[in-house]
Write a protein that holds these residues in place. Structure first.
Motif, short mmCIF file in Angstrom:
data_model
loop_
_atom_site.label_atom_id
_atom_site.label_comp_id
_atom_site.label_asym_id
_atom_site.label_seq_id
_atom_site.Cartn_x
_atom_site.Cartn_y
_atom_site.Cartn_z
N PRO A 98 0.82 -1.22 0.00
CA PRO A 98 0.00 0.00 0.00
C PRO A 98 0.85 1.26 0.00
O PRO A 98 1.95 1.30 0.55
N GLN A 99 0.30 2.32 -0.61
CA GLN A 99 1.03 3.59 -0.70
C GLN A 99 1.41 4.13 0.67
O GLN A 99 2.49 4.70 0.85
N SER A 100 0.52 3.96 1.65
CA SER A 100 0.81 4.49 2.99
C SER A 100 2.05 3.85 3.60
O SER A 100 2.83 4.52 4.29
N ILE A 101 2.26 2.56 3.34
CA ILE A 101 3.44 1.88 3.88
C ILE A 101 4.70 2.35 3.16
O ILE A 101 5.75 2.55 3.79
N ILE A 102 4.61 2.54 1.85
CA ILE A 102 5.76 3.06 1.10
C ILE A 102 6.17 4.43 1.64
O ILE A 102 7.36 4.70 1.87
N ALA A 103 5.19 5.31 1.85
CA ALA A 103 5.50 6.64 2.37
C ALA A 103 6.15 6.55 3.75
O ALA A 103 7.10 7.27 4.06
N SER A 104 5.64 5.65 4.60
CA SER A 104 6.23 5.47 5.93
C SER A 104 7.65 4.92 5.84
O SER A 104 8.54 5.34 6.59
N MET A 105 7.88 3.98 4.92
CA MET A 105 9.22 3.42 4.74
C MET A 105 10.20 4.49 4.30
O MET A 105 11.34 4.54 4.78
N GLN A 106 9.78 5.34 3.38
CA GLN A 106 10.67 6.40 2.89
C GLN A 106 11.13 7.30 4.04
O GLN A 106 12.31 7.62 4.17
N SER A 107 10.18 7.68 4.86
CA SER A 107 10.52 8.54 6.00
C SER A 107 11.38 7.81 7.02
O SER A 107 12.38 8.36 7.51
N TYR A 108 11.03 6.55 7.31
CA TYR A 108 11.75 5.80 8.34
C TYR A 108 13.18 5.47 7.92
O TYR A 108 14.12 5.64 8.71
N LEU A 109 13.37 5.00 6.68
CA LEU A 109 14.71 4.64 6.24
C LEU A 109 15.64 5.85 6.24
O LEU A 109 16.80 5.76 6.67
N LYS A 110 15.15 6.99 5.76
CA LYS A 110 15.98 8.20 5.75
C LYS A 110 16.36 8.61 7.17
O LYS A 110 17.53 8.87 7.47
N SER A 111 15.37 8.66 8.06
CA SER A 111 15.65 9.12 9.42
C SER A 111 16.58 8.17 10.16
O SER A 111 17.45 8.61 10.92
N TYR A 112 16.45 6.85 9.91
CA TYR A 112 17.31 5.91 10.62
C TYR A 112 18.75 6.00 10.10
O TYR A 112 19.70 6.05 10.89
N ILE A 113 18.93 6.01 8.79
CA ILE A 113 20.28 6.03 8.22
C ILE A 113 21.01 7.30 8.64
O ILE A 113 22.19 7.26 9.02
N GLU A 114 20.33 8.43 8.59
CA GLU A 114 21.00 9.67 8.99
C GLU A 114 21.10 9.78 10.50
O GLU A 114 22.00 10.44 11.02
N GLY A 115 20.22 9.08 11.24
CA GLY A 115 20.30 9.09 12.70
C GLY A 115 21.53 8.35 13.22
O GLY A 115 22.15 8.77 14.19
N VAL A 116 21.89 7.24 12.56
CA VAL A 116 23.09 6.51 13.00
C VAL A 116 24.36 7.10 12.40
O VAL A 116 25.47 6.70 12.78
N ASN A 117 24.22 8.02 11.46
CA ASN A 117 25.31 8.77 10.80
C ASN A 117 26.57 7.94 10.58
O ASN A 117 26.53 6.96 9.86
N ILE A 118 27.70 8.27 11.21
CA ILE A 118 28.97 7.62 10.86
C ILE A 118 28.99 6.14 11.23
O ILE A 118 29.89 5.42 10.80
N TYR A 119 28.03 5.67 12.02
CA TYR A 119 27.99 4.27 12.43
C TYR A 119 27.36 3.38 11.37
O TYR A 119 27.37 2.16 11.50
N TYR A 120 26.79 3.96 10.32
CA TYR A 120 26.00 3.17 9.37
C TYR A 120 26.81 2.06 8.72
O TYR A 120 26.33 0.94 8.54
N SER A 121 28.07 2.33 8.39
CA SER A 121 28.88 1.34 7.68
C SER A 121 29.20 0.13 8.54
O SER A 121 29.41 -0.98 8.03
N ASP A 122 29.23 0.30 9.87
CA ASP A 122 29.45 -0.83 10.78
C ASP A 122 28.22 -1.71 10.91
O ASP A 122 28.32 -2.89 11.24
N LEU A 123 27.03 -1.15 10.66
CA LEU A 123 25.78 -1.87 10.89
C LEU A 123 25.32 -2.68 9.68
O LEU A 123 24.43 -3.53 9.81
N ILE A 124 25.90 -2.43 8.51
CA ILE A 124 25.49 -3.15 7.31
C ILE A 124 25.93 -4.61 7.43
O ILE A 124 27.07 -4.89 7.80
N PRO A 125 25.05 -5.58 7.15
CA PRO A 125 25.44 -6.99 7.26
C PRO A 125 26.73 -7.28 6.50
O PRO A 125 26.96 -6.77 5.41
N ASN A 126 27.59 -8.08 7.13
CA ASN A 126 28.89 -8.46 6.57
C ASN A 126 29.86 -7.29 6.44
O ASN A 126 30.78 -7.32 5.62
#
Length: 822
Positions: A401-429
């Motif tokens: 559903p469109q509502s879930i896509i819109a929520s995902m867009q907001s959530y993914l952006k806020s989480y990735i930028e929230g963890v900032n320099i730590y993001y590369s350590d959190l990626i699997p492998n």
């Protein structure tokens, strides 16, 4: 220069004073007429002489000839024009208020933007300019902006997500910083309506030859951005006291992650710091470990972090904080802690305790939504296909559903930028998570892992094309950061609660569970007893099959040290550019594998995530999500797989190591029948070239002979086993402390080499036992009681290894390293 312009002025005057020939009948000739002559005389008395247009053109026409006749003046004129042009160019550059950038670095006044190559998957550029500031004057006054507000306009009009972080930097006067511990300046993104702004998490303050600057990394460039100041603010790090009370119960240490609400820590100038955990654990002192994840990193902190990165081959922000936490725990060595750790904070705690077994003042650890095997939510490479999509188009593409896509867009952006320099350590492998595979388990510290069962913002990608891409966003499988497969280490118990990663921890159900886990009972004073006691009766079966090794036998080993590049025992042959992080060799054929598939001599033959690739009886063994395979060349036999720490398949049967509570591991066959239960927190199934060995960190069982061995436990020492093989009826085992433990069927044992014996795997090749570590090799001649220690590291990070005849194959981050033994 004034003389130069005076010369030019005089030159024009001389040229203009020359008499210019006049045509007969012209208006000027009429001056001979009495009337006109009288009029001219009157004008000459009242005004200055005026040159006619043709006189000016004639002067300009004759000027080059005059210059040529006076060559020195010509050269002076040309030099003046050149200097004037250069001055104009430099002036225009110094006041540059606009630029275009696609990749690389560009500057607008004190603002610098750097876009790495490949940040966007298509050709894209940005126009950066300083718009009229009066349009945003009310915001500038409200936000205490110390920089202009810069407008950034993409060439295609789309503010997409980048796959690599984009760096923003602003140089500011040193008077704004106050002290090198201050973190009072940060980048802020202005909302699209221009009426408010949001602080960008994880800015940092640094200094170079140009002066002080504030810097931030982000993945989605906002339209308007500036720098705001909060004067007098300084960075606080380390273990800080929130609440202190006199109690016999252990002190509670909170180690938060990117969710600022988890710590429950609030402070102001009017009241002392308080925490929501005070209401849960009223009888305990509460401390918090603070580190700048959402906050701005001060100049001093940035300097220390940069020094760490330059000095370490793995420049991980998590490792940096783990080492700082270790220093703090040692500083408070007289205090016993229970630790409550969340998300990134959990990884910091786990690495700290695993890397520093000397830290003994931690009793229990509760890991909350800790991504031990990474999280896809932090990977911008996955988010780029979803963030810029129109919800209506994505609904059709992904069946969501469109509502879930819109929520995902907001959530993914806020989480990735929230963890900032730590993001590369959190990626699997990631390199950091790979390094964690080889850390010892702290079985002396009681641990439990917790997670939620509901992704945040009503997101659920169940039964869609994104289900495999984002298991963390599947209802009842993930909580928005972790899934069931990533929320615990093999030896941990996992408990799941209703809610998402950023709210289930405040539920009454979880609070009661946490109280029970951290329960502390005061030790009872022993009552008086006489010296009589009942002796434990041991059955004949235990006497035969459980050899408790209590009679230590002194064993001498001769030890030599060598370099790989200069020794008589092992020679480097070549590097094979094969993909993978697992390796097995049978019949001289090299099999490698990773999460993307199985490869034979570098060519992919199976397109599915592979685990537990290893040698087995007359072939190789590996598992997929649903099956476990025995393979010999082109022949393959499969069995249904089950959740297990480790497994092994043969052409006739399969064995699985299944952990269960109370530090026990069940070893079962492919039908589920129990083979044996061993004490320990994780299990391994090993084929050493001659026989199958079932083992845990505490016990070893020889499958073909039905004999069980238990690692020795002394008053001051215990041996946590990592790998084992059998040589001439002796058990040869490595330990978490990088030592070599040797014991026989009678129960006598010897221990040597602690701190430098490779404990990843053991292999037999001719008369040698090969021990492979995370970056080094050890050769053991057991018959001669001789150990050849190689002090030179192999290139890259070691993932796995294998031996076939006299060849050693080491799977590393640089490819497969091939050596000849003997």
């Amino acid at each position: 220069m004034p003389k130069f312009f005076d010369n030019i002025k005089n030159t024009f005057s001389k040229i203009l004073k020359k008499k210019i020939p006049q045509k007969e009948g012209s208006e000027s000739s009429k001056s001979s007429n009495g009337t006109n002559n009288s009029l001219n005389q009157e004008k000459s008395k009242s005004t200055k002489p005026k040159f006619e247009v043709r006189q000016i053109f004639s002067a300009i026409k004759n000027f080059p000839k005059y210059l040529w006749a006076h060559k020195i003046l010509l050269f002076l004129t040309l030099a003046g024009i050149t200097l004037l042009s250069v001055a104009i160019i430099l002036l225009s550059k110094s006041s540059n208020k606009e630029t275009i950038v696609s990749e690389g670095t560009q500057t607008v006044e004190n603002f610098v933007i750097s876009i790495p190559s490949g940040a966007f998957t298509y050709e894209k550029s940005f126009r950066i300019k300083i718009p009229p500031q009066q349009n945003l004057q009310s915001l500038l006054n409200t936000g205490n902006f110390v920089s202009p507000i810069y407008e950034i306009i993409p060439s295609d009009g789309k503010y997409d997500m980048a796959t690599l972080p984009i760096t923003l930097r602003y140089y500011f006067p040193s008077s704004l910083i106050g002290s090198n511990d201050a973190n009072s300046l940060s980048f802020a993104a202005i909302t699209t309506d221009g009426k408010a702004y949001n602080i960008i998490p994880g800015s940092s303050i640094g200094k170079d030859e140009k002066g002080y600057y504030v810097e931030s990394n982000l993945f989605v460039i906002p339209r308007w951005i500036g720098v705001v100041s909060t004067p007098g603010q300084t960075l606080k790090t380390g273990i800080l006291e929130i609440y202190k009370t006199i109690s016999a119960e252990p002190t509670l240490l909170i180690v938060p992650g990117s969710d600022p609400g988890f710590s429950g820590y609030f402070e102001s100038t009017k009241v002392s710091g308080i925490s929501l955990w005070q209401s849960v654990f009223k009888n305990r002192s509460i401390l918090i470990y603070k580190y700048p994840l959402n906050e701005v990193r001060s100049y001093n902190y940035t300097t220390l972090f940069n020094s760490f990165k330059n000095a370490n081959p793995l420049p991980s922000a998590i490792i940096f904080e783990a080492e700082r936490l270790a220093e703090q725990l040692k500083k408070y060595s007289n205090i016993q802690f229970d630790i409550l750790a969340h998300e990134i904070g959990g990884l910091i705690v786990y690495y700290c305790l695993s890397k520093h077994p000397e830290i003994k003042n931690v009793r229990k650890v509760a890991y909350i939504s800790t991504p031990f095997y990474g999280t896809n939510i932090a990977d911008p490479r996955l988010a780029v296909s979803i963030y810029p999509a129109k919800p209506s188009a994505a609904e059709t593409l992904y069946n969501i559903p469109q509502s879930i896509i819109a929520s995902m867009q907001s959530y993914l952006k806020s989480y990735i930028e929230g963890v900032n320099i730590y993001y590369s350590d959190l990626i699997p492998n990631s390199e950091f998570l790979k390094s964690m595979r080889y850390l010892p388990y702290r079985t002396d510290i009681e641990t439990t892992a917790y997670m939620g069962n509901t992704p945040p913002m009503s997101i659920d990608v169940t039964s869609s094309l994104l289900e495999r891409l984002y298991p963390e966003l599947v209802l009842n499988l993930g909580d928005g950061v972790v899934s069931k497969n990533s929320a615990r280490m093999p030896y941990m118990t996992l408990k799941i609660f209703n809610g998402s990663w950023n709210n289930f921890y405040v539920s009454d159900e979880f609070i009661q569970e946490l109280k029970q886990f951290f329960e502390y009972k005061l030790p009872e004073l022993p009552s008086y007893k006489d010296d009589t006691f009942s002796e434990k009766v041991t059955s004949d079966k235990e006497k035969v099959f459980e050899r408790f090794l209590s009679a230590e036998q002194v064993q001498q080993f001769q030890i030599d040290e060598w370099k790989i590049t200069d020794n008589p025992y092992i020679k480097f042959i070549q590097t094979l550019p094969f993909t993978g992080n697992q390796i097995a060799v049978y019949g001289g054929i090299i099999y490698t594998a990773d999460e993307k598939g199985l490869y034979v001599s570098g060519t992919k033959v199976w397109d599915e995530s592979i685990l537990n690739l290893k040698e087995t009886i007359d072939g190789i063994s590996y598992t997929t999500q649903t099956k476990i395979f025995y393979r010999k060349l082109a022949d393959a036999i499969s069995y249904n797989s089950t959740s297990a720490d480790d497994s092994l398949a043969t052409k006739d049967f399969a064995i699985f190591a299944k952990p269960r509570p109370n530090e026990r591991v069940d070893f079962v066959d492919e039908t589920g029948n129990l083979i044996i239960t061993l004490r320990g927190v994780y299990g391994k199934v090993i084929y050493d070239g001659n026989e199958i060995i079932l083992m845990t960190n505490r016990e070893i069982y020889r499958y073909f002979y039905g004999i069980k061995y238990t690692a020795p436990i002394g008053l001051y020492k215990s041996y946590d086993l990592t790998y084992a093989i059998v040589v001439d009826d002796y058990i040869i085992a490595t330990t978490r402390a990088y030592g070599l433990l040797v014991f026989n069927r009678a129960g006598n044992y010897a221990y040597t080499g602690e701190g430098w014996i490779g404990n990843l795997k053991l292999y037999k090749s001719g008369k040698y036992i090969v021990a492979v570590g995370d970056n080094f090799i050890t050769l053991i001649d057991f018959e001669a009681k001789k150990i050849d220690r190689f002090v030179e590291n192999v290139p890259g990070v070691v993932y796995d290894a294998s031996v076939w005849e006299d060849k050693l194959y080491i799977m590393t981050s640089e490819g497969v390293l091939l050596y000849k033994i003997g």
